[in-house]
Write a protein that holds these residues in place. Sequence first.
Motif, PDB file in Angstrom:
ATOM      1  N   LEU A   1       3.585   0.885  10.200  1.00 21.12           N
ATOM      2  CA  LEU A   1       2.820   0.101   9.226  1.00 21.12           C
ATOM      3  C   LEU A   1       3.728  -0.727   8.320  1.00 21.12           C
ATOM      4  N   ALA A   2       5.014  -0.343   8.262  1.00 17.00           N
ATOM      5  CA  ALA A   2       5.951  -1.042   7.371  1.00 17.00           C
ATOM      6  C   ALA A   2       6.478  -2.341   7.961  1.00 17.00           C
ATOM      7  N   GLU A   3       6.209  -2.628   9.238  1.00 16.12           N
ATOM      8  CA  GLU A   3       6.668  -3.893   9.822  1.00 16.12           C
ATOM      9  C   GLU A   3       6.051  -5.054   9.048  1.00 16.12           C
ATOM     10  N   PRO A   4       6.804  -6.083   8.780  1.00 11.98           N
ATOM     11  CA  PRO A   4       6.314  -7.202   7.951  1.00 11.98           C
ATOM     12  C   PRO A   4       4.972  -7.754   8.442  1.00 11.98           C
ATOM     13  N   GLY A   5       4.007  -7.762   7.557  1.00  7.91           N
ATOM     14  CA  GLY A   5       2.703  -8.348   7.863  1.00  7.91           C
ATOM     15  C   GLY A   5       1.791  -7.474   8.697  1.00  7.91           C
ATOM     16  N   ARG A   6       2.267  -6.339   9.236  1.00 13.18           N
ATOM     17  CA  ARG A   6       1.440  -5.525  10.137  1.00 13.18           C
ATOM     18  C   ARG A   6       0.203  -4.982   9.420  1.00 13.18           C
ATOM     19  N   ALA A   7       0.352  -4.373   8.279  1.00 16.71           N
ATOM     20  CA  ALA A   7      -0.788  -3.789   7.576  1.00 16.71           C
ATOM     21  C   ALA A   7      -1.805  -4.857   7.187  1.00 16.71           C
ATOM     22  N   GLU A   8      -1.316  -6.032   6.748  1.00 12.63           N
ATOM     23  CA  GLU A   8      -2.225  -7.118   6.366  1.00 12.63           C
ATOM     24  C   GLU A   8      -3.038  -7.594   7.565  1.00 12.63           C
ATOM     25  N   ARG A   9      -2.387  -7.725   8.725  1.00 10.22           N
ATOM     26  CA  ARG A   9      -3.108  -8.188   9.924  1.00 10.22           C
ATOM     27  C   ARG A   9      -4.161  -7.167  10.362  1.00 10.22           C
ATOM     28  N   LEU A  10      -3.822  -5.909  10.276  1.00  7.10           N
ATOM     29  CA  LEU A  10      -4.793  -4.875  10.635  1.00  7.10           C
ATOM     30  C   LEU A  10      -6.012  -4.936   9.709  1.00  7.10           C
ATOM     31  N   ARG A  11      -5.747  -5.103   8.442  1.00  4.95           N
ATOM     32  CA  ARG A  11      -6.839  -5.190   7.475  1.00  4.95           C
ATOM     33  C   ARG A  11      -7.724  -6.388   7.758  1.00  4.95           C
ATOM     34  N   ALA A  12      -7.104  -7.523   8.066  1.00  5.69           N
ATOM     35  CA  ALA A  12      -7.869  -8.749   8.348  1.00  5.69           C
ATOM     36  C   ALA A  12      -8.691  -8.613   9.618  1.00  5.69           C
ATOM     37  N   ALA A  13      -8.181  -7.856  10.601  1.00  2.63           N
ATOM     38  CA  ALA A  13      -8.892  -7.709  11.870  1.00  2.63           C
ATOM     39  C   ALA A  13     -10.091  -6.768  11.759  1.00  2.63           C
ATOM     40  N   GLY A  14     -10.098  -5.907  10.744  1.00  2.00           N
ATOM     41  CA  GLY A  14     -11.235  -5.003  10.596  1.00  2.00           C
ATOM     42  C   GLY A  14     -10.873  -3.539  10.533  1.00  2.00           C
ATOM     43  N   VAL A  15      -9.572  -3.196  10.606  1.00  6.81           N
ATOM     44  CA  VAL A  15      -9.178  -1.807  10.387  1.00  6.81           C
ATOM     45  C   VAL A  15      -9.420  -1.483   8.914  1.00  6.81           C
ATOM     46  N   THR A  16     -10.091  -0.374   8.657  1.00  5.78           N
ATOM     47  CA  THR A  16     -10.449  -0.034   7.279  1.00  5.78           C
ATOM     48  C   THR A  16      -9.631   1.121   6.710  1.00  5.78           C
ATOM     49  N   MET A  17      -9.120   2.000   7.571  1.00  2.00           N
ATOM     50  CA  MET A  17      -8.470   3.209   7.080  1.00  2.00           C
ATOM     51  C   MET A  17      -7.336   3.606   8.003  1.00  2.00           C
ATOM     52  N   VAL A  18      -6.306   4.214   7.431  1.00  2.75           N
ATOM     53  CA  VAL A  18      -5.253   4.857   8.218  1.00  2.75           C
ATOM     54  C   VAL A  18      -5.116   6.292   7.741  1.00  2.75           C
ATOM     55  N   ARG A  19      -4.863   7.177   8.672  1.00  3.40           N
ATOM     56  CA  ARG A  19      -4.605   8.584   8.357  1.00  3.40           C
ATOM     57  C   ARG A  19      -3.193   8.903   8.818  1.00  3.40           C
ATOM     58  N   VAL A  20      -2.400   9.423   7.905  1.00  6.37           N
ATOM     59  CA  VAL A  20      -0.980   9.634   8.166  1.00  6.37           C
ATOM     60  C   VAL A  20      -0.597  11.046   7.746  1.00  6.37           C
ATOM     61  N   PRO A  21      -0.005  11.838   8.639  1.00  7.07           N
ATOM     62  CA  PRO A  21       0.440  13.178   8.244  1.00  7.07           C
ATOM     63  C   PRO A  21       1.732  13.110   7.444  1.00  7.07           C
ATOM     64  N   TRP A  22       1.887  14.061   6.529  1.00  7.48           N
ATOM     65  CA  TRP A  22       3.100  14.102   5.707  1.00  7.48           C
ATOM     66  C   TRP A  22       3.651  15.526   5.687  1.00  7.48           C
ATOM     67  N   TRP A  23       4.965  15.618   6.042  1.00  4.64           N
ATOM     68  CA  TRP A  23       5.617  16.921   6.108  1.00  4.64           C
ATOM     69  C   TRP A  23       6.595  17.155   4.958  1.00  4.64           C
ATOM     70  N   SER A  24       7.519  16.212   4.742  1.00  5.98           N
ATOM     71  CA  SER A  24       8.525  16.455   3.711  1.00  5.98           C
ATOM     72  C   SER A  24       9.386  15.218   3.505  1.00  5.98           C
ATOM     73  N   LEU A  25       9.924  15.070   2.299  1.00  8.84           N
ATOM     74  CA  LEU A  25      10.934  14.046   2.052  1.00  8.84           C
ATOM     75  C   LEU A  25      12.274  14.414   2.666  1.00  8.84           C
ATOM     76  N   ASP A  26      12.486  15.703   2.884  1.00 11.83           N
ATOM     77  CA  ASP A  26      13.730  16.154   3.501  1.00 11.83           C
ATOM     78  C   ASP A  26      13.705  15.832   4.989  1.00 11.83           C
TER      79      ASP A  26
ATOM     80  N   THR B   1       2.743  17.045  -4.567  1.00  8.88           N
ATOM     81  CA  THR B   1       3.446  16.648  -5.787  1.00  8.88           C
ATOM     82  C   THR B   1       4.510  15.599  -5.503  1.00  8.88           C
ATOM     83  N   GLU B   2       5.328  15.816  -4.459  1.00 10.19           N
ATOM     84  CA  GLU B   2       6.412  14.879  -4.189  1.00 10.19           C
ATOM     85  C   GLU B   2       5.892  13.530  -3.716  1.00 10.19           C
ATOM     86  N   LEU B   3       4.804  13.539  -2.955  1.00  8.68           N
ATOM     87  CA  LEU B   3       4.277  12.274  -2.470  1.00  8.68           C
ATOM     88  C   LEU B   3       3.640  11.487  -3.611  1.00  8.68           C
ATOM     89  N   HIS B   4       2.929  12.172  -4.474  1.00  2.78           N
ATOM     90  CA  HIS B   4       2.332  11.476  -5.616  1.00  2.78           C
ATOM     91  C   HIS B   4       3.406  10.891  -6.528  1.00  2.78           C
TER      92      HIS B   4
END
Length: 661
Positions: free
Chosen positions: A127-152, A201-204
């Motif tokens: 999703l961090a690729e330049p413009g990728r998230a914006e293009r998805l939003r414009a095409a009609g993607v409404t939500m992303v679900r992403v798992p999070w494990w750790s900053l380490d 806590t760490e993600l927030h």
Amino acid sequence: MVFTPASHGLTREERIAFLARGTRLDRMGSDVANPAHDSDSAAPPARRDGRSERLTHSNAPLGVEGQHQASTEELMNALRAYAEQGVERLVLAGGEPLTREDIATLALEARRLGVREFTLVTAGSLLAEPGRAERLRAAGVTMVRVPWWSLDESTHGRFSSGRDSPEGVMRGLRAAAAAGLVVVVTLPVAEGAPSASDRLTELHASIPAIRLFELAVAGSPRGLPGSVLEELERVCALADSAGGEIELSPDLPLPPCVFDGVEPGPSLLKRMRRQLRERAGDPTRAHVACASCALSGRCSVRAERLEQLLGDGAPHPIERVTGYLPELRGRDALRVVDADVEPFFHVDYEFAGESERGISRVGIIYRCNQPCTFCELSKMRTELDPERVRTAIRAARARGSRRLILTGGEPTLCAELASYIALAKQLGFDDVEIQTNAVQLARPGRAARLREAGLDSAQVSLHCAESAISDRLTGAPGTHEKTLAGVEALLRAGVRCTLNHLIFRDNLHLLTAFVELVAERYAPWLERIMLQFHSPRTEFASHADAREHIARYSEYASPLREAIERAQARQLRVADLQDPTGIPSLCIFGADPTYLGPILRQAESARLHAWEREWMTKVEACEDCAASELCMGVPRHYLELYGADEFEAIDAATVARVRRA
């Protein structure tokens, strides 16, 4: 920690609605032979507005580009088929969907067809690729679900199946939030995983704009440890105190039955309630124990999910619906007392036309945690108004009854049981008894509390010496040992116990083993125990089913003689068999008082209640039988199964010997 208002402008109700939708994160590797639908996945919870379905594009783990991907044409065909069915939410999952080049095409087509929500389950970094998230939003993607494990990075790499670094995932989350996509962060919870509350806590702290989270609880071959329940309550309470939104993943449901007798804390309980159907539907059949669960009509869990959570363990049915659906009280909680219950809700025992003002029986609940196939009450779901029960208890005492039997259903599932016992003792009943399977009484302190309330005796259903056979008969795996433990708890507390053993084809060869089990396990308390052997009534679905399970009297007369003789040798008392559900026909045992008890008492006062007399009849052999006046006769339901060939007239010499005995 305090969450700032969400940047996407959703109301709290809308945020919770978003969190109630999604994909099965535990089944990323679905068979792409049918890429459009995971037919084994759990049915989505009941929705208020439209349906939700999942498109599986790959059989690879999350974040990994799979070798087998569904084609654009296959996914388009599935998308159109779902749209024709009125599906309004679609989730694209499996492997890493952002490696596909047709995501925008699929999203645009979904929007054209009227799909309101199009969600991607992704590892996040792409999703961090330049413009990728914006293009998805414009095409009609409404939500992303992403798992999070750790900053380490090492911790993240140990649990993540993808190649994404935590920094890359973080950049993707920021990009998605900035593009206006609804971002839901999934916090997988498993034994040995990093603390979910620490991850929250760490993600927030890193991305305050993200405030939507879901908990995906993994299972274990050993079952869920109590530490998982504690962690879930901790992270839910943290989110509540900080103003964030966190829910249980709807596609990895967490039914409360997976925790053995441990109730969830208030913060987790709120989330569990939201996983239940708003309206009761067909009971779930994920496990045989579901039949006795108060929540079965509102639960969407599937068998494979229970197996994932419990391994080889068994669920623990929920006793009371009101603990999870507090808005349902009194008459609305389950069925009210109806015509099915009325004949046996309150019974004052009267025998042979002569009023015996000694015994009354009151039903206090008609729901059970053992769905026995042979019991006519096993499918009932009736809770009784407590004031109506108290009125019946008072009426029983007012008529002069000295002994009160509290029954069901399973009376230990009734939260008012101890108060009913205490009331009965206050009113002056000499003996208060419960009819129970004692499963709940295995819990520490339960039996002692009932004894303190005034419980004098218990009739306990215990149908075999072997757990496998007993659990099959009762339809509740794992409860045989709990019943044995419950009996011990009752005896230790000073409660007298009658162990009621029904005789089937399945267990008739183990009658003597049953006696030995009782004599060995409860040796210190034998003076408080009575054994009672009964034949089941015909409460099966058909006569064929009944004949498969119910043995003829003549088939088990010999094993029963041996069991009674063994009991007498072990100083165990055995209730006599002259009973409509014992072996009422004297000729089966040759009118032998050793097994049948004081036969002459039958002539003096036949021990049949008015509605029991309707069960009985006499057969042709009775016409010439010298013991006919002493005998209850033959149950009508038994004759329907096996006829009258077994019954023979007893001669006068035998009767004279009985009278002299």
